[in-house]
Enzyme design. Structure first.
Site, PDB file in Angstrom:
ATOM      1  N   CYS A 236     -13.468 -22.981  18.200  1.00  0.00           N
ATOM      2  CA  CYS A 236     -13.330 -23.738  16.955  1.00  0.00           C
ATOM      3  C   CYS A 236     -12.467 -24.971  17.184  1.00  0.00           C
ATOM      4  O   CYS A 236     -12.232 -25.369  18.325  1.00  0.00           O
ATOM      5  CB  CYS A 236     -12.824 -22.842  15.816  1.00  0.00           C
ATOM      6  SG  CYS A 236     -11.053 -22.722  15.618  1.00  0.00           S
TER       7      CYS A 236
ATOM      8  N   ASP B 239       0.865  -1.175   0.000  1.00  0.00           N
ATOM      9  CA  ASP B 239       0.000   0.000   0.000  1.00  0.00           C
ATOM     10  C   ASP B 239       0.908   1.233   0.000  1.00  0.00           C
ATOM     11  O   ASP B 239       2.106   1.144   0.287  1.00  0.00           O
ATOM     12  CB  ASP B 239      -0.943  -0.036   1.213  1.00  0.00           C
ATOM     13  CG  ASP B 239      -2.193   0.815   0.982  1.00  0.00           C
ATOM     14  OD1 ASP B 239      -2.220   1.578  -0.002  1.00  0.00           O
ATOM     15  OD2 ASP B 239      -3.139   0.718   1.794  1.00  0.00           O
TER      16      ASP B 239
ATOM     17  N   ALA C 271     -11.710   2.931   1.186  1.00  0.00           N
ATOM     18  CA  ALA C 271     -12.432   3.727   2.187  1.00  0.00           C
ATOM     19  C   ALA C 271     -13.725   3.069   2.663  1.00  0.00           C
ATOM     20  O   ALA C 271     -14.730   3.745   2.882  1.00  0.00           O
ATOM     21  CB  ALA C 271     -12.704   5.127   1.647  1.00  0.00           C
TER      22      ALA C 271
HETATM   23  N1  GUN Z   1      -6.522   0.685   3.262  1.00  0.00           N
HETATM   24  C1  GUN Z   1      -7.787   0.725   3.744  1.00  0.00           C
HETATM   25  N2  GUN Z   1      -8.541   1.583   2.998  1.00  0.00           N
HETATM   26  C2  GUN Z   1      -7.754   2.063   2.038  1.00  0.00           C
HETATM   27  C3  GUN Z   1      -7.967   2.978   0.941  1.00  0.00           C
HETATM   28  O1  GUN Z   1      -9.055   3.520   0.725  1.00  0.00           O
HETATM   29  N3  GUN Z   1      -6.885   3.234   0.119  1.00  0.00           N
HETATM   30  C4  GUN Z   1      -5.659   2.650   0.340  1.00  0.00           C
HETATM   31  N4  GUN Z   1      -4.666   2.924  -0.506  1.00  0.00           N
HETATM   32  N5  GUN Z   1      -5.445   1.799   1.353  1.00  0.00           N
HETATM   33  C5  GUN Z   1      -6.478   1.510   2.184  1.00  0.00           C
HETATM   34 ZN    ZN Z   2      -9.499 -21.817  16.882  1.00  0.00          ZN
END
Ligand code: GUN
Ligand code: ZN
Length: 659
Positions: free
Chosen positions: A273, A84, A190
């Site tokens: 579990c 990310d 988001a």
């Molecule tokens: N991780 C959780 N939500 C988002 C998002 O909207 N954009 C990015 N780039 N990473 C995320």
């Molecule tokens: Zn478990």
């Protein structure tokens, strides 16, 4: 780089190919902290992970090591890694010390498999103005990233994130614009705040509206979704990838994930579990442990239940009963139940992707089942079927109903003016749940007999049946409703029929196969296929129709499992002669003509256009652009997918018509 292996509703089992190996989807990517990672997620079943390139970039030591040794060595994972971009930090802290171009360049430099541009995660329910101005930047950066990747000949795959807050038209616009780019994967961003606040109904709107404009050929990732409780629902909407820090964040808080929700360790009398952790330790054992050890074990359990759920989901897709799993899972929380009910409003979208015939029977799990693709599809088809003057409505019997209907049928009530009966001009249908009215002639066609529902009706099912009757009585002069149906539904307004004793159902195999053809290929197909000296051959063992001939010439076979008609060469020719273009057609271009004639399968990229009503598992005609019949076969995808896909097979050809 992405290949679809099996589908159910909008859910798919696929394979994502990367430099560091293949990943079976739907998949969960555990979030790895580049500095503090303590848990070996690979050991617990992760095939792919996600980490944060921005955190590496910001830390001088990590940055240096990542550039020198590469990302895989840095985080000790030799499978595929997604990174990310720092967008999440941007959404939390309002600012990041990196530009879009810099983060793209850095991700390529440290040899990530899948990188992400610096999108702006716009929170749900913000002002429209804010959502629009954020979106403009997100789109601009996505375009810049794709162009930069091309210009620099980068190797990594690229994510372009769909934003637009909770404005559904903005989600659509964003997805549409991103689809014009050549990105490799499309995350939906988001959505974490929606999930954290149990706004699952809004999540359904956001995901379905994003999906509507995203190409079906690319993997779609629901960013930050990591609770196994929602995986089935999100897969049914078309999500292929999930990522989450939930496994470790929840473990940090002594919380155990489950498909039924979340358990707090402090409340546990029993382990929830049968994973290694849950069978080896008791809740007291865990509570007595040092924090670090406990966290590791709970994280191990959390990963186990998440991967187990994804295996179950993939199997449900192979079996064709994903929606039953979704309906079951959504009973874990009222907000989820609301979400699956809301998904019913998108049935027409789901139906476009749903294969026509499946291996498993349709099980009714509750009122939500009445909104499934199969039901919507049957209602639409039934409306189009030709109608006789009168209609007789019978109560359900054992299935297939037509096998158990004979002799005097009992007492009937009338809707409409009483008339002398003409059984030749009367439709016979059974009223049942979940498919409503089922003409006796087509009752063996999947899924009209291959289904089950409780005999004790819930109020939604009763209302569904009543709505069916109120609609269909309008199409006929006289409707005769069996006493048991009238009593079950408490339909009080009808008078007794004077002709009850005369009502009998005459089985007629030719009428039956014609009705099945009309239902399967469109009205008129029955007359098109079955003319001449019709000769019906049945199985000696089961009594079911197997082959239908004109004299000695085979027209169709009837498949035992779902009673679908499988065309022969003669059948294909007859259907093609009499059914107007574009019905049942897949049109291929000039180049592929000789291959089709030769009986070779048809690849998506050679399809010019096709009948929009084609669904996976349909029997179809393969023609050229002048509508000359070249071959016939079985569709592997639905019309909307065939039109979009550039790779892979569209039609498994049964036979080419080369002389
Ligand atoms: N991780 C959780 N939500 C988002 C998002 O909207 N954009 C990015 N780039 N990473 C995320
Ligand atoms: Zn478990």
């Amino acid at each position: 780089m992405f290949e679809i292996k099996a589908k159910d509703n909008m859910g798919r089992v696929g394979v994502l190919k990367t430099k560091h190996g293949d990943v079976k989807t739907p998949a969960l990517m555990p979030v790895i902290h580049p500095r503090k990672q303590e848990i070996d997620v690979g050991k617990y079943g992760a095939d792919i992970v996600i980490t944060n390139a921005y955190l590496i970039y910001k830390d001088e030591d990590l940055k240096k090591e990542a550039i020198e040794k590469g990302l895989h060595e840095l985080i000790h994972f030799d499978g595929p890694i997604m990174t990310d971009s720092g967008s999440f930090q941007l959404s939390v802290y309002g600012d990041v010390e990196i530009t879009n171009k810099e983060v793209i360049e850095f991700q390529e430099l440290i040899k990530t498999d899948i990188g992400t541009s610096l999108d702006i995660p716009t929170a749900p329910f913000v002002d429209r103005e804010k959502a629009e101005s954020d979106l403009e930047i997100t789109l601009e950066r996505a375009r810049e990233a794709v162009a930069y990747k091309k210009e620099q000949n980068m190797e990594m795959l690229l994510n372009s994130v769909v934003q637009g807050s909770t404005f559904l038209d903005l989600r659509r616009e964003c997805a549409r614009e991103l689809s014009k780019l050549d990105a490799d994967l499309y995350p939906i961003g988001a959505v974490v705040p929606l999930m954290e606040s149990y706004h699952y109904k809004d999540l359904v709107d956001v995901v379905m509206n994003s999906m509507a404009e995203l190409s079906d050929t690319v993997p779609r990732h629901l960013m930050g979704a990591g609770h196994p409780m929602i995986f089935a629902l999100c897969v049914a909407m078309g999500c292929d990838l999930f990522d989450s820090a939930a496994y470790i964040l929840y473990a940090e808080d002594d919380r155990l994930l489950s498909t039924r929700g979340t358990y707090k360790l402090e409340n546990l009398q029993e382990m929830p579990c049968s994973c290694e952790v849950c069978t080896k330790y008791t809740p007291d054992d865990l509570r007595a442990m040092p924090k670090e050890k406990r966290r590791e074990l709970i994280a191990q359990h959390n990963l186990h239940v998440s991967f187990a759920e994804l295996r179950l989901i993939r199997q449900a897709i192979y079996d064709g009963n994903l929606m039953e799993l979704v309906e079951e899972r959504c009973r874990a929380h009222p907000a989820l139940l609301e979400a699956v009910r809301h998904l019913g409003n998108y049935s027409k979208d789901l139906e476009k992707y749903d294969p026509r015939s499946k291996k498993s029977a349709f099980f009714y799990t509750g009122p939500e089942s009445l909104c499934r693709s199969e039901v919507i599809r049957h209602v639409e088809k039934l409306r189009q079927m030709p109608k006789k003057r009168d209609l007789v409505i019978l109560p359900p019997s054992r299935k297939p109903y037509s096998k158990f209907v004979s002799g005097k049928l009992g007492e009937f009530y009338v809707y409409g003016a009483q008339k002398e009966l003409d059984l030749e001009d009367t439709d016979f249908m059974v009223l049942d749940i979940p498919f409503g009215l089922i003409p006796l002639e087509i009752d063996e066609v999947y899924p009209l007999s291959q289904n089950d529902a409780p005999k004790t009706r819930d109020v939604d099912a009763i209302e569904f049946a009543e709505d069916f009757i109120s609609e269909f009585v309008e199409y006929y002069d006289q409707v005769l409703i069996h006493k048991r149906v009238v009593n079950d539904l408490e339909l009080g307004l009808y008078e007794k029929s004077d002709f009850s004793d005369e009502i009998r159902y005459h089985k007629d195999d030719v009428k039956k196969v014609k009705a099945i053809a009309d239902y399967q290929f469109g009205v008129g197909a029955g007359d098109a296929l079955f003319s001449g000296n019709i000769n019906i051959e049945k199985s000696k063992k089961t009594g079911k129709i197997r082959h239908i001939y004109d004299g000695k010439v085979l027209i169709v076979n009837m498949r035992a499992s779902d009673s679908y008609l499988i065309l022969s060469k003669e059948g294909a020719k007859r259907l093609h002669n009499r059914m107007p273009y574009p019905q049942n057609r897949v049109v291929v271009n000039k180049d592929s003509e000789p291959f089709a004639l030769d009986g070779k399968s048809v690849f998506c990229k050679f399809v010019v256009t096709c009948d929009e009503n084609i669904r996976a598992k349909d029997e179809v005609l393969i023609v050229n652009e002048e509508d000359k019949l070249l071959a016939y076969g079985k569709a592997l995808l639905g019309a909307c997918e065939i039109e979009q896909f550039q790779t892979g097979q569209a039609i498994k050809t049964r036979k080419g018509l080369k002389k």
